[in-house]
Design an enzyme around this catalytic site. Structure first.
Site, PDB file in Angstrom:
ATOM      1  N   HIS A  78      -7.301   8.463  -1.384  1.00 31.42           N
ATOM      2  CA  HIS A  78      -7.056   7.719  -2.633  1.00 31.42           C
ATOM      3  C   HIS A  78      -5.344   7.505  -2.904  1.00 31.42           C
ATOM      4  CE1 HIS A  78     -10.950   6.687  -4.834  1.00 31.42           C
ATOM      5  NE2 HIS A  78     -11.277   7.337  -3.896  1.00 31.42           N
ATOM      6  N   HIS A 105      -1.946   8.545  -7.257  1.00 32.88           N
ATOM      7  CA  HIS A 105      -2.248   6.928  -7.788  1.00 32.88           C
ATOM      8  C   HIS A 105      -0.839   6.423  -8.416  1.00 32.88           C
ATOM      9  CE1 HIS A 105      -6.554   8.116  -8.090  1.00 32.88           C
ATOM     10  NE2 HIS A 105      -6.721   7.132  -7.479  1.00 32.88           N
ATOM     11  N   GLY A 106      -0.682   5.228  -8.503  1.00 38.18           N
ATOM     12  CA  GLY A 106       0.286   4.653  -8.987  1.00 38.18           C
ATOM     13  C   GLY A 106       1.716   4.594  -7.887  1.00 38.18           C
ATOM     14  N   ASP A 113     -14.909   1.453  -7.374  1.00 39.43           N
ATOM     15  CA  ASP A 113     -13.798   2.518  -7.434  1.00 39.43           C
ATOM     16  C   ASP A 113     -13.904   3.427  -8.546  1.00 39.43           C
ATOM     17  OD1 ASP A 113     -11.647   3.681  -6.353  1.00 39.43           O
ATOM     18  OD2 ASP A 113     -10.046   2.270  -7.232  1.00 39.43           O
ATOM     19  N   HIS A 114     -13.926   4.494  -8.512  1.00 37.09           N
ATOM     20  CA  HIS A 114     -14.139   5.598  -9.406  1.00 37.09           C
ATOM     21  C   HIS A 114     -15.137   5.349 -10.557  1.00 37.09           C
ATOM     22  CE1 HIS A 114     -10.074   7.504  -8.245  1.00 37.09           C
ATOM     23  NE2 HIS A 114      -9.689   6.444  -7.957  1.00 37.09           N
ATOM     24  N   ILE A 126      -6.009   0.970  -1.629  1.00 33.40           N
ATOM     25  CA  ILE A 126      -4.403   0.376  -1.748  1.00 33.40           C
ATOM     26  C   ILE A 126      -4.703  -0.361  -3.075  1.00 33.40           C
ATOM     27  CG2 ILE A 126      -2.821  -0.927  -1.032  1.00 33.40           C
ATOM     28  CD1 ILE A 126      -3.921   0.128   1.988  1.00 33.40           C
ATOM     29  N   ALA A 142      -2.876   5.799  -1.875  1.00 32.23           N
ATOM     30  CA  ALA A 142      -2.319   5.668  -0.528  1.00 32.23           C
ATOM     31  C   ALA A 142      -1.444   4.542  -0.595  1.00 32.23           C
ATOM     32  CB  ALA A 142      -3.536   5.657   0.479  1.00 32.23           C
TER      33      ALA A 142
HETATM   34  P1  13P Z   1      -2.601   3.559  -5.220  1.00 33.99           P
HETATM   35  O1  13P Z   1      -2.305   3.615  -6.752  1.00 33.99           O
HETATM   36  O2  13P Z   1      -1.557   4.492  -4.366  1.00 33.99           O
HETATM   37  O3  13P Z   1      -2.670   2.168  -4.524  1.00 33.99           O
HETATM   38  O4  13P Z   1      -4.146   4.059  -5.302  1.00 33.99           O
HETATM   39  C1  13P Z   1      -5.112   3.325  -5.361  1.00 33.99           C
HETATM   40  C2  13P Z   1      -6.429   4.022  -5.569  1.00 33.99           C
HETATM   41  O5  13P Z   1      -6.499   5.078  -4.854  1.00 33.99           O
HETATM   42  C3  13P Z   1      -7.758   3.387  -5.960  1.00 33.99           C
HETATM   43  O6  13P Z   1      -8.699   3.885  -6.144  1.00 33.99           O
HETATM   44  O1  G3H Z   2      -7.273   4.473  -8.801  1.00 34.47           O
HETATM   45  C1  G3H Z   2      -7.231   3.288  -9.576  1.00 34.47           C
HETATM   46  C2  G3H Z   2      -7.008   2.059  -9.073  1.00 34.47           C
HETATM   47  O2  G3H Z   2      -5.757   1.756  -8.859  1.00 34.47           O
HETATM   48  C3  G3H Z   2      -7.549   1.109 -10.200  1.00 34.47           C
HETATM   49  O3  G3H Z   2      -6.612   0.955 -11.199  1.00 34.47           O
HETATM   50  O4  G3H Z   2      -8.159   1.447 -13.136  1.00 34.47           O
HETATM   51  O5  G3H Z   2      -5.886   0.257 -13.449  1.00 34.47           O
HETATM   52  O6  G3H Z   2      -7.949  -0.857 -12.393  1.00 34.47           O
HETATM   53  P1  G3H Z   2      -7.250   0.504 -12.789  1.00 34.47           P
HETATM   54 ZN    ZN Z   3      -8.158   6.015  -6.536  1.00 34.73          ZN
END
Ligand code: 13P
Ligand code: G3H
Ligand code: ZN
Length: 307
Positions: free
Chosen positions: A209, A178-179, A82-83, A253, A211
Site C-alpha cells: 500500500h 499513504h498520501g 480497498d481497506h 496507487i 506506493a
Molecule cells: P498512495 O496514497 O501512495 O497512492 O496509496 C494508495 C493505497 O495504498 C490505497 O490503498
Molecule cells: O488508502 C487509501 C486510499 O488512498 C483511498 O483513499 O479513503 O480517501 O478514498 P480514500
Molecule cells: Zn492503502
C-alpha cells in the site's frame, strides 16, 4: 468478459517477477482512463474502491460502471474493496459482485485482527472471493485516520497470521505510507524484511500500500497553477520495481492518479478561464489518468503484455 479473481493474475505475477497495479477509482473518468491504459498496454488490472469511494459514488454505480467497462474487452479485471473496515461492508460488496476484498484490521490488537479477518475469509471463500489482510501499520493518512508512526510487519507474526486466518494475500509495512508526503529524508524500503516474509510464506502474494511515486512534474504543475502541495514526495519508481520483482504482486496507487487529474484540471482552468463545460477539463484529466497508469505499468509494475 466478467470480472475475474486475482488468483491466476497473482500466480503469474509471482512466478514472472512483476506486479499488478491496483488503482483506486471514484468516478467514470477514472475508470475509463485506467481501462484505456490497460487496453493500450494489454495489462491485467485491479480496480479498487475504498469505503469512502463507495460512499461517494454508490455501490450500484460502481458495479454498473464496471459492467460497461468490461463489455467490449477480454482484459482480465478484478474489482477489489480497498481497506474494508468491517465484516458488514466486506459482506455487502461480496454480495454485490466484487471479486476481491481487503479486510483491514491492522489497527486492532493482534488476536482481534485474526478473529475479524477469519470471519471475512470464511464468508468470502464460501463465495469464491479473494481476501487480502494487513499486518503492521503504515504512517500517513487513511480515510480520516492519521498515523505518524510506521509499525513494520514482523515476519514471524506474518507467518502465524496467514496460517491462522487463511487469508490469500498480505499487505505489509516496509516503509511506504499513504498520501503525498511519504519521506522527509532519504526514501528507503526494508527489502530484508520483505525477503524474510517471503521466505516464511512462500507463494503468498505480498501487497504494498502507499506506493505512489508522486512524480515531481505533477507536483510542480499543481503548485504553478494555484495548488499548494509543497514538498510532496513519493516512493522512487526503481524501489517499487525492485519490490515487484520479488514477492510483491499487488501495488496500490491512488495519490498519483489524484495528482495527475488535479494538476491537469488546474492547468486547464488557468489557461482557459472562459471554459465552464466539465467535458472541457475532464477530457484532458481522463487522458492524464490514462498516461499515468501506462507509466506505472511500464516503469513500476512490469506487467505490460501480461493480460
Ligand atoms: P498512495 O496514497 O501512495 O497512492 O496509496 C494508495 C493505497 O495504498 C490505497 O490503498
Ligand atoms: O488508502 C487509501 C486510499 O488512498 C483511498 O483513499 O479513503 O480517501 O478514498 P480514500
Ligand atoms: Zn492503502
Amino acid at each position: 468478459m466478467p470480472l475475474v479473481s486475482p488468483k491466476d493474475m497473482f500466480a503469474k505475477a509471482y512466478a514472472g517477477g512483476y506486479a499488478i497495479g491496483a488503482f483506486n477509482v471514484n468516478n467514470m473518468e477514472i475508470v475509463q482512463g485506467i481501462m484505456e491504459a490497460g487496453k493500450a498496454e494489454n495489462a491485467p488490472l485491479i480496480l479498487q474502491v475504498s469505503a469512502g469511494a463507495r460512499k461517494y459514488a454508490g455501490q450500484n454505480y460502481i458495479i454498473k460502471l464496471m459492467e460497461a467497462a468490461l463489455q467490449d474487452t477480454d482484459l482480465p479485471v478484478v474489482l477489489h474493496l480497498d481497506h474494508g473496515p468491517n465484516f458488514e461492508l466486506c459482506k455487502d460488496v461480496i454480495d454485490g459482485g466484487f471479486t476481491s476484498v481487503m479486510y483491514d484490521g491492522s489497527h486492532l490488537p493482534y488476536e482481534e485482527n485474526i478473529e475479524q479477518t477469519k470471519r471475512v475469509v470464511e464468508y468470502a471463500h464460501a463465495r469464491g472471493v479473494w481476501v487480502e489482510a494487513e499486518l503492521g501499520r503504515l504512517a500517513g493518512v487513511e480515510e480520516d485516520v492519521k498515523s505518524d508512526e510506521h509499525i513494520y510487519t514482523d515476519p514471524d507474526q506474518a507467518k502465524d497470521f496467514v496460517t491462522r486466518t487463511g487469508c490469500d494475500s498480505l499487505a505489509i509495512a516496509i516503509g511506504t505510507s499513504h498520501g503525498a508526503y511519504k519521506f522527509k529524508g532519504e526514501p528507503k524500503l526494508d527489502f530484508d524484511r520483505l525477503d524474510k516474509v517471503a521466505q516464511l510464506l512462500p507463494g503468498v502474494p505480498i501487497v504494498l500500500h502507499g506506493a505512489s511515486s508522486v512524480p515531481q512534474e505533477f507536483v510542480e504543475m499543481c503548485n504553478t497553477y494555484g495548488g499548494h502541495v509543497p514538498g510532496a514526495r513519493g516512493v522512487p519508481e526503481d524501489l517499487l520495481r525492485r519490490a515487484a520483482s520479488k514477492a510483491v504482486c499487488k501495488i496500490n496507487i491512488d495519490t498519483d492518479i489524484r495528482l495527475a487529474m488535479t494538476a491537469t484540471i488546474r492547468k486547464h482552468m488557468a489557461e482557459n478561464p472562459a471554459d465552464f463545460d466539465p467535458r472541457q477539463y475532464l477530457t484532458p484529466a481522463r487522458t492524464a489518468v490514462k498516461e499515468m497508469v501506462q507509466r506505472k505499468i511500464k516503469n513500476v509494475l512490469g506487467c505490460s503484455g501480461k493480460a
